[in-house]
Write a protein that holds these residues in place. Sequence first.
Motif, PDB file in Angstrom:
ATOM      1  N   ARG A   1       0.928   9.607   4.584  1.00 60.39           N
ATOM      2  CA  ARG A   1       1.346  10.525   5.524  1.00 60.39           C
ATOM      3  C   ARG A   1       2.827  10.651   5.969  1.00 60.39           C
ATOM      4  O   ARG A   1       3.507  11.494   6.229  1.00 60.39           O
ATOM      5  CB  ARG A   1       0.713  10.147   6.768  1.00 60.39           C
ATOM      6  N   TYR A   2       3.383   9.276   5.684  1.00 55.34           N
ATOM      7  CA  TYR A   2       4.715   9.090   6.056  1.00 55.34           C
ATOM      8  C   TYR A   2       5.628   8.757   4.809  1.00 55.34           C
ATOM      9  O   TYR A   2       6.705   8.856   4.575  1.00 55.34           O
ATOM     10  CB  TYR A   2       4.952   7.836   6.851  1.00 55.34           C
TER      11      TYR A   2
ATOM     12  N   ASP B   1       0.896  -1.298  -0.040  1.00 59.99           N
ATOM     13  CA  ASP B   1      -0.067  -0.001   0.155  1.00 59.99           C
ATOM     14  C   ASP B   1       0.876   1.326  -0.168  1.00 59.99           C
ATOM     15  O   ASP B   1       2.256   1.067   0.274  1.00 59.99           O
ATOM     16  CB  ASP B   1      -0.957  -0.150   1.188  1.00 59.99           C
TER      17      ASP B   1
ATOM     18  N   ASP C   1       7.857  -1.830   7.262  1.00 54.92           N
ATOM     19  CA  ASP C   1       7.079  -0.424   7.213  1.00 54.92           C
ATOM     20  C   ASP C   1       7.315   0.117   6.028  1.00 54.92           C
ATOM     21  O   ASP C   1       6.429   0.870   5.389  1.00 54.92           O
ATOM     22  CB  ASP C   1       7.558   0.388   8.092  1.00 54.92           C
ATOM     23  N   ASN C   2       8.203  -0.164   5.064  1.00 59.41           N
ATOM     24  CA  ASN C   2       8.731   0.480   3.871  1.00 59.41           C
ATOM     25  C   ASN C   2       9.429  -0.256   3.098  1.00 59.41           C
ATOM     26  O   ASN C   2      10.713  -0.697   3.444  1.00 59.41           O
ATOM     27  CB  ASN C   2       9.381   1.997   3.912  1.00 59.41           C
TER      28      ASN C   2
ATOM     29  N   THR D   1       5.483   6.249   2.611  1.00 59.83           N
ATOM     30  CA  THR D   1       6.087   4.903   2.775  1.00 59.83           C
ATOM     31  C   THR D   1       5.346   3.916   2.085  1.00 59.83           C
ATOM     32  O   THR D   1       3.856   4.164   1.711  1.00 59.83           O
ATOM     33  CB  THR D   1       6.338   4.398   4.040  1.00 59.83           C
TER      34      THR D   1
ATOM     35  N   ASN E   1       1.295   4.859   1.926  1.00 61.70           N
ATOM     36  CA  ASN E   1       1.035   5.711   3.082  1.00 61.70           C
ATOM     37  C   ASN E   1       1.442   6.957   2.784  1.00 61.70           C
ATOM     38  O   ASN E   1       2.640   7.380   3.040  1.00 61.70           O
ATOM     39  CB  ASN E   1       1.664   5.221   4.585  1.00 61.70           C
TER      40      ASN E   1
END
Length: 131
Positions: free
Chosen positions: A93-94, A89, A108-109, A96, A91
């Motif tokens: 906001r970050y 996916d 996370d990334n 990532t 993200n």
Amino acid sequence: MDLTFTAAAQKRLAKYLDGHDYRIILDFDDGVGPFSKLGNCSLDVNYKLIFVEQDEQVPDFNAHFASNLGPIYYKDFDEPQYDEHMTIDFNPRYFTLPLKSDYRLLTDNVEVMRVSHVDLANKQTAPAHDC
């Protein structure tokens, strides 16, 4: 195994694809292959999504599974590092690209790279540092 790229992830990755038909590699950085960080002795989990030309020779990546962007190549001995149904996916906001499965967050990334033949020809091929 299979991998789904969400619409947000596909939009984010579009600049790497640039309308080109690349071979897509999902690399778990285990110290093997031309994309591994040689001499990296950390225990960090690092996955890379790598776009290479279709005719590029990358023999370490000898297995594949399905995705909604086409086959995803990986090293067969790294299969335990993947899960049955995975999703990448975006993200916003970050900024990532998390890699998840039905059971866990794998990272996370995911790092993204587009690699040319020239890039691969210039990769160091010496053995990785032995930690």
